[in-house]
Write a protein that holds these residues in place. Structure first.
Motif, PDB file in Angstrom:
ATOM      1  N   LEU A 221       0.954  -1.263  -0.008  1.00 51.93           N
ATOM      2  CA  LEU A 221       0.015  -0.141   0.223  1.00 51.93           C
ATOM      3  C   LEU A 221       0.783   1.245  -0.201  1.00 51.93           C
ATOM      4  N   PHE A 222       2.101   1.109   0.868  1.00 57.98           N
ATOM      5  CA  PHE A 222       2.779   2.582   0.984  1.00 57.98           C
ATOM      6  C   PHE A 222       3.970   2.366  -0.074  1.00 57.98           C
ATOM      7  N   LEU A 223       4.339   1.153  -0.422  1.00 59.21           N
ATOM      8  CA  LEU A 223       5.329   1.149  -1.583  1.00 59.21           C
ATOM      9  C   LEU A 223       4.722   1.720  -2.813  1.00 59.21           C
ATOM     10  N   ASP A 224       3.362   1.680  -3.079  1.00 62.82           N
ATOM     11  CA  ASP A 224       2.693   2.309  -4.286  1.00 62.82           C
ATOM     12  C   ASP A 224       2.979   3.514  -4.621  1.00 62.82           C
ATOM     13  N   GLY A 225       3.206   4.388  -3.330  1.00 64.98           N
ATOM     14  CA  GLY A 225       3.310   5.989  -3.256  1.00 64.98           C
ATOM     15  C   GLY A 225       4.772   6.453  -3.266  1.00 64.98           C
ATOM     16  N   PHE A 226       5.964   5.380  -3.420  1.00 67.92           N
ATOM     17  CA  PHE A 226       7.102   5.678  -2.959  1.00 67.92           C
ATOM     18  C   PHE A 226       7.821   6.861  -3.853  1.00 67.92           C
ATOM     19  N   SER A 227       7.476   6.849  -5.217  1.00 71.96           N
ATOM     20  CA  SER A 227       7.817   7.854  -5.925  1.00 71.96           C
ATOM     21  C   SER A 227       7.415   9.339  -5.745  1.00 71.96           C
ATOM     22  N   THR A 228       6.339   9.363  -4.965  1.00 70.33           N
ATOM     23  CA  THR A 228       5.713  10.605  -4.249  1.00 70.33           C
ATOM     24  C   THR A 228       6.373  11.242  -3.112  1.00 70.33           C
ATOM     25  N   TYR A 229       6.945  10.361  -2.512  1.00 68.87           N
ATOM     26  CA  TYR A 229       7.585  10.874  -1.067  1.00 68.87           C
ATOM     27  C   TYR A 229       8.431  11.947  -1.291  1.00 68.87           C
ATOM     28  N   ASN A 230       8.302  12.933  -0.396  1.00 65.87           N
ATOM     29  CA  ASN A 230       9.260  14.018  -0.501  1.00 65.87           C
ATOM     30  C   ASN A 230       9.106  14.978  -1.559  1.00 65.87           C
ATOM     31  N   THR A 231       7.915  14.562  -2.338  1.00 65.11           N
ATOM     32  CA  THR A 231       7.628  15.528  -3.434  1.00 65.11           C
ATOM     33  C   THR A 231       6.359  16.169  -3.095  1.00 65.11           C
ATOM     34  N   SER A 232       5.826  17.157  -4.205  1.00 66.91           N
ATOM     35  CA  SER A 232       4.584  17.698  -4.049  1.00 66.91           C
ATOM     36  C   SER A 232       3.631  17.022  -4.321  1.00 66.91           C
ATOM     37  N   GLY A 233       3.710  15.675  -4.760  1.00 66.23           N
ATOM     38  CA  GLY A 233       2.610  14.704  -4.992  1.00 66.23           C
ATOM     39  C   GLY A 233       2.232  13.720  -3.947  1.00 66.23           C
ATOM     40  N   GLU A 234       3.236  13.960  -2.775  1.00 67.29           N
ATOM     41  CA  GLU A 234       2.868  13.076  -1.607  1.00 67.29           C
ATOM     42  C   GLU A 234       1.622  13.157  -0.797  1.00 67.29           C
ATOM     43  N   ARG A 235       1.372  14.554  -0.496  1.00 66.86           N
ATOM     44  CA  ARG A 235       0.067  14.694   0.329  1.00 66.86           C
ATOM     45  C   ARG A 235      -1.118  14.168  -0.288  1.00 66.86           C
ATOM     46  N   GLU A 236      -1.207  14.233  -1.585  1.00 68.73           N
ATOM     47  CA  GLU A 236      -2.379  13.673  -2.425  1.00 68.73           C
ATOM     48  C   GLU A 236      -2.414  12.042  -2.428  1.00 68.73           C
ATOM     49  N   PHE A 237      -1.309  11.585  -2.498  1.00 67.40           N
ATOM     50  CA  PHE A 237      -1.346  10.131  -2.346  1.00 67.40           C
ATOM     51  C   PHE A 237      -1.755   9.618  -0.937  1.00 67.40           C
ATOM     52  N   ILE A 238      -1.189  10.351  -0.070  1.00 60.02           N
ATOM     53  CA  ILE A 238      -1.277   9.890   1.356  1.00 60.02           C
ATOM     54  C   ILE A 238      -3.036  10.231   1.618  1.00 60.02           C
ATOM     55  N   ALA A 239      -3.506  11.378   1.381  1.00 61.74           N
ATOM     56  CA  ALA A 239      -4.977  11.510   1.661  1.00 61.74           C
ATOM     57  C   ALA A 239      -5.710  10.550   1.105  1.00 61.74           C
ATOM     58  N   ASN A 240      -5.243  10.123  -0.218  1.00 59.83           N
ATOM     59  CA  ASN A 240      -6.306   9.029  -0.883  1.00 59.83           C
ATOM     60  C   ASN A 240      -6.081   7.560  -0.219  1.00 59.83           C
ATOM     61  N   THR A 241      -4.766   7.231   0.119  1.00 55.73           N
ATOM     62  CA  THR A 241      -4.590   5.930   0.541  1.00 55.73           C
ATOM     63  C   THR A 241      -4.561   5.660   2.087  1.00 55.73           C
TER      64      THR A 241
END
Length: 359
Positions: A221-241
């Motif tokens: 679940l969290f690996l799917d968002g690895f590319s977004t971590y520490n970037t501007s896309g992280e917030r949206e991924f975490i909010a959804n996931t």
């Protein structure tokens, strides 16, 4: 300072047993509970900052406390505040933070520490943590700090370690749930049990691998968002996931499954400041054995009380022994210390009767 050292400060709890000072809008970690001039989260940050670089300390908290964190820790940048969009216990947020750190520095070792504990000997704390860090750097192990029990406490979980292990950092046999009084007495008599303080150290590689082994769904679940971590896309991924992450503690998710856990008996004094009574134990007492924070107190036939008010308020107490007396704005609590574990239920009754604004 070692650039591979990281810290994750757990600051999302509500601390409802410290009501009425601790409320859901402003929990205990953001209060100066001991009257020292610093709040608990400030003290914890300063303690970790002695050996962990400022920029390597992450604050894990609920979205609603973001502003409180930034206000109380002005040296922290917004991207160091890791916000949980939903309450999902300790395992998901620790995995999330570990993956963020892994992306910054794959050689990182990290400590996970509550933000509301009281530790006086900060040098000893630093020494114990770095000893565990060094072990975690060279071995695929998970480390924790255990506290030597001073009495058969039924409010803590216990760590049972291997009696035959002669090394300083000992192999853990198993974690034990909060015991009843008789079982706690047996633990102390056996001599190879420590209180579980909830302070953990590991390398990011080892903890992420442990999740992959024992919690593969959560890991994916969290690996799917690895590319977004520490970037501007992280917030949206975490909010959804994040809301779909399993609600599970790190103890159940990882520690009870792993056979590579080690414990170091802490060389420092420790208090989890979990209740008004534990705060009373930590504070200096006056001649009548009353512990006072902020108040100007006059007492008569009053002993063993925990008294707290706004700074400078005059409090007169006559004929009360072993009570919690806390005056805060529109709430006054006068409650027996012996029943302090029931304050959570009292809080629920207050909410039902008078409304959420008092909680």
């Amino acid at each position: 300072m070692n650039k591979d050292y990281y810290a994750v400060l757990m600051a999302g709890g509500v601390g409802s047993r410290f009501w009425p000072i601790s409320t859901s809008d402003n929990p205990k970690q953001f209060h100066d509970m001991l009257g020292t001039g610093s709040t608990l989260i400030q003290k914890t940050f300063q303690r970790l900052n002695k050996f962990v670089p400022t920029e390597n300390i992450l604050i894990l908290t609920n979205e609603r406390y973001n502003d409180l964190v930034l206000e109380q820790l002005p040296m922290v940048k917004q991207d160091q505040v890791v916000l949980e969009p939903a309450m999902r216990n300790t395992a998901p947020c620790i995995l999330y933070a570990a993956m963020k750190i892994q992306k910054m520095n794959e050689n990182a070792v990290m400590i996970v520490a509550p933000s509301d504990h009281w530790i006086e000997d900060e040098e000893a704390f630093a020494k114990d943590v770095t000893a565990c860090f060094e072990k975690c750097k060279t071995e695929n192990v998970l480390c924790t700090l255990g506290i030597k029990p001073s009495f058969p406490n039924t409010g803590f979980g216990y760590i049972e370690f291997d009696k035959s292990d002669q090394s300083q950092i000992k192999k853990v046999d198993q974690f034990r749930e909060k015991p009843d009084y008789e079982t706690a007495k047996e633990f102390l008599a056996q001599g190879n049990f420590l209180w579980n303080a909830g302070i953990f150290m590991w390398s990011v590689k080892t903890i992420v691998q442990a999740f992959q082994n024992y919690q593969p769904k959560q890991h994916q679940l969290f690996l799917d968002g690895f590319s977004t971590y520490n970037t501007s896309g992280e917030r949206e991924f975490i909010a959804n996931t994040y809301p779909s992450a399993e609600n599970i503690s790190i103890d159940y998710a990882i520690l009870e499954n792993s056979d590579a856990i080690f414990v170091l008996e802490a060389t420092f004094d420790w208090n989890d400041l979990g209740t008004w009574g534990s705060l009373y134990d930590k504070l200096d007492k006056n001649q009548d054995n009353n512990a006072v924070v902020n108040a100007k107190v006059l007492t008569q036939d009053a002993n063993g009380n925990m008294i707290r008010s706004k700074a400078g308020k005059v409090v007169v107490v006559d004929g009360l022994d072993d009570y919690i007396i806390v005056d805060k704005d529109e709430v006054l609590l006068i409650y027996p210390k012996a029943k302090e574990q029931d304050i959570k239920q009292v809080l629920n009754k207050v909410k039902e009767t008078f409304g959420e604004e008092y909680a």
